[in-house]
Design an enzyme around this catalytic site. Sequence first.
Site, PDB file in Angstrom:
ATOM      1  N   LYS A  57      -6.429   9.324  -7.782  1.00 43.81           N
ATOM      2  CA  LYS A  57      -6.856   9.914  -6.593  1.00 43.81           C
ATOM      3  C   LYS A  57      -7.463  11.472  -6.830  1.00 43.81           C
ATOM      4  O   LYS A  57      -7.020  12.194  -7.602  1.00 43.81           O
ATOM      5  CB  LYS A  57      -5.637  10.189  -5.689  1.00 43.81           C
ATOM      6  CG  LYS A  57      -5.977  11.060  -4.424  1.00 43.81           C
ATOM      7  CD  LYS A  57      -6.814   9.914  -3.551  1.00 43.81           C
ATOM      8  CE  LYS A  57      -5.975   8.609  -3.098  1.00 43.81           C
ATOM      9  NZ  LYS A  57      -7.041   7.888  -2.059  1.00 43.81           N
ATOM     10  N   GLU A  75      -4.083   3.891  -8.666  1.00 40.36           N
ATOM     11  CA  GLU A  75      -5.230   4.325  -8.103  1.00 40.36           C
ATOM     12  C   GLU A  75      -5.385   5.852  -8.488  1.00 40.36           C
ATOM     13  O   GLU A  75      -4.433   6.794  -8.455  1.00 40.36           O
ATOM     14  CB  GLU A  75      -5.404   4.805  -6.429  1.00 40.36           C
ATOM     15  CG  GLU A  75      -6.587   5.375  -6.165  1.00 40.36           C
ATOM     16  CD  GLU A  75      -6.926   5.401  -4.666  1.00 40.36           C
ATOM     17  OE1 GLU A  75      -7.802   6.302  -4.047  1.00 40.36           O
ATOM     18  OE2 GLU A  75      -6.359   4.472  -3.888  1.00 40.36           O
ATOM     19  N   HIS A 131      -0.858  10.747  -2.026  1.00 38.69           N
ATOM     20  CA  HIS A 131      -1.875  10.311  -1.616  1.00 38.69           C
ATOM     21  C   HIS A 131      -2.936  11.621  -1.364  1.00 38.69           C
ATOM     22  O   HIS A 131      -4.020  11.780  -2.038  1.00 38.69           O
ATOM     23  CB  HIS A 131      -1.884   9.514  -0.244  1.00 38.69           C
ATOM     24  CG  HIS A 131      -3.214   9.243   0.273  1.00 38.69           C
ATOM     25  ND1 HIS A 131      -3.843   9.888   1.028  1.00 38.69           N
ATOM     26  CD2 HIS A 131      -3.961   7.999  -0.179  1.00 38.69           C
ATOM     27  CE1 HIS A 131      -5.122   9.482   1.211  1.00 38.69           C
ATOM     28  NE2 HIS A 131      -5.034   8.317   0.502  1.00 38.69           N
ATOM     29  N   GLU A 151       1.102  -0.299  -4.815  1.00 38.47           N
ATOM     30  CA  GLU A 151      -0.113   0.601  -4.904  1.00 38.47           C
ATOM     31  C   GLU A 151       0.189   1.975  -4.937  1.00 38.47           C
ATOM     32  O   GLU A 151       0.967   2.316  -4.282  1.00 38.47           O
ATOM     33  CB  GLU A 151      -1.261   0.011  -4.085  1.00 38.47           C
ATOM     34  CG  GLU A 151      -2.712   1.035  -3.998  1.00 38.47           C
ATOM     35  CD  GLU A 151      -2.884   2.431  -3.367  1.00 38.47           C
ATOM     36  OE1 GLU A 151      -3.724   3.039  -3.446  1.00 38.47           O
ATOM     37  OE2 GLU A 151      -1.993   2.653  -2.475  1.00 38.47           O
ATOM     38  N   ASP A 162       0.062  -1.919   4.401  1.00 36.43           N
ATOM     39  CA  ASP A 162       1.136  -1.233   4.749  1.00 36.43           C
ATOM     40  C   ASP A 162       2.377  -1.961   5.028  1.00 36.43           C
ATOM     41  O   ASP A 162       3.770  -1.665   5.168  1.00 36.43           O
ATOM     42  CB  ASP A 162       0.991  -0.298   5.849  1.00 36.43           C
ATOM     43  CG  ASP A 162       0.193   1.070   5.700  1.00 36.43           C
ATOM     44  OD1 ASP A 162      -0.255   0.834   4.426  1.00 36.43           O
ATOM     45  OD2 ASP A 162      -0.208   1.846   6.608  1.00 36.43           O
ATOM     46  N   HIS A 167       0.941  -1.243   0.096  1.00 35.83           N
ATOM     47  CA  HIS A 167       0.095  -0.056   0.055  1.00 35.83           C
ATOM     48  C   HIS A 167       0.837   1.407   0.105  1.00 35.83           C
ATOM     49  O   HIS A 167       1.455   1.587   0.950  1.00 35.83           O
ATOM     50  CB  HIS A 167      -1.013  -0.058   1.242  1.00 35.83           C
ATOM     51  CG  HIS A 167      -1.798   1.084   1.553  1.00 35.83           C
ATOM     52  ND1 HIS A 167      -1.748   1.998   2.548  1.00 35.83           N
ATOM     53  CD2 HIS A 167      -3.036   1.684   0.654  1.00 35.83           C
ATOM     54  CE1 HIS A 167      -2.861   2.868   2.287  1.00 35.83           C
ATOM     55  NE2 HIS A 167      -3.571   2.672   1.021  1.00 35.83           N
ATOM     56  N   ARG A 168       0.926   1.985  -1.214  1.00 39.20           N
ATOM     57  CA  ARG A 168       1.842   3.233  -1.383  1.00 39.20           C
ATOM     58  C   ARG A 168       3.268   2.760  -1.120  1.00 39.20           C
ATOM     59  O   ARG A 168       4.062   3.657  -0.915  1.00 39.20           O
ATOM     60  CB  ARG A 168       1.427   4.143  -0.245  1.00 39.20           C
ATOM     61  CG  ARG A 168      -0.071   4.536  -0.419  1.00 39.20           C
ATOM     62  CD  ARG A 168      -0.451   5.567   0.617  1.00 39.20           C
ATOM     63  NE  ARG A 168      -1.790   5.781   1.021  1.00 39.20           N
ATOM     64  CZ  ARG A 168      -2.448   6.249   1.984  1.00 39.20           C
ATOM     65  NH1 ARG A 168      -1.691   7.042   2.587  1.00 39.20           N
ATOM     66  NH2 ARG A 168      -3.793   6.194   2.271  1.00 39.20           N
ATOM     67  N   ASP A 203      -0.889   6.144  -5.857  1.00 40.30           N
ATOM     68  CA  ASP A 203      -1.925   7.246  -5.939  1.00 40.30           C
ATOM     69  C   ASP A 203      -1.487   8.388  -6.989  1.00 40.30           C
ATOM     70  O   ASP A 203      -0.213   8.870  -6.991  1.00 40.30           O
ATOM     71  CB  ASP A 203      -2.083   7.823  -4.576  1.00 40.30           C
ATOM     72  CG  ASP A 203      -2.368   6.914  -3.445  1.00 40.30           C
ATOM     73  OD1 ASP A 203      -3.547   6.363  -3.682  1.00 40.30           O
ATOM     74  OD2 ASP A 203      -1.675   6.789  -2.622  1.00 40.30           O
TER      75      ASP A 203
END
Length: 276
Positions: free
Chosen positions: A144, A142, A83, A68, A267, A41-42, A70
């Site tokens: 955003k 993603e 993000h 992942e 994370d 995640h990020r 953003d």
Amino acid sequence: MRKKLLVGTGMALSLLLSPFSQSFAEQPTVGERKQVSNVAHRGATAYTPENTIAAFDLAVDMKADYIEIDVQRSKDGELVLIHDTTVDRTTDGTGKVGDLTLEQLRSLDAGSWKGEQFAGEPIPTFQEILDHYHGKIGILIELKAPELYPGIEEQVAAALIERNLHKPQNEKIIIQSFNFESIKKMDQLLPKVPIGVLTSNRADTTLEALQEFSTYADWFNPSYGIVTEELVNQVHSLGMQIGSWTVRSQEAADFLFEMGVDAIISDYPDYVDPRN
């Protein structure tokens, strides 16, 4: 990839009523855990500043299946990774992302807030990440707040097409958003790229809503707080896969393994992959 056709209500309901495999009630084996995609995640954000090269490099080292990211846009039209719609939380600057030029964004320190060892980490560009990581790890993109950036869908599509990533091998490029209209547009622009719907709203988990999503989406990606065995079964019965977020504890990861999801967005990639 050819998008799924809408599954009839009768078929969906019959599948809903079918019994679950006993494996849902048992602790997943190492082999079963490896079948679940591990999405950083990020990046590996528990240990590094989110949406930075440091975070993505660590995710690769930790054997994640995807990073992942953003994607937003600068004042002068460049696609960047961050993000929040402002730079205040994750950099030493202030202001809205869309009000700052690429040069201004790149001059910010996006690492020190996480630790002095990350001082000077810049905000990456979308193109930079595509060039550096495609072929090394899957990329879950993603969009955003795309409503703030008219035409961003076409820009993202153009960047992927330029790199021949609009025909991803092994589904290693996925695009998702909370903005359903934006995702519908991405499906039209890139019909071979898997599309994901993001939500934390239980209203989006009804059979009627899921049937609508299945006409253009390949993934249904809810927050883990609304995941149930019934929901996983519904999503699968409609031909979609399910990935859930954001895992920040081993207990949450274990819960999602037991639910039978297809991807875990965390994370902590080491909570998902037994090899870490």
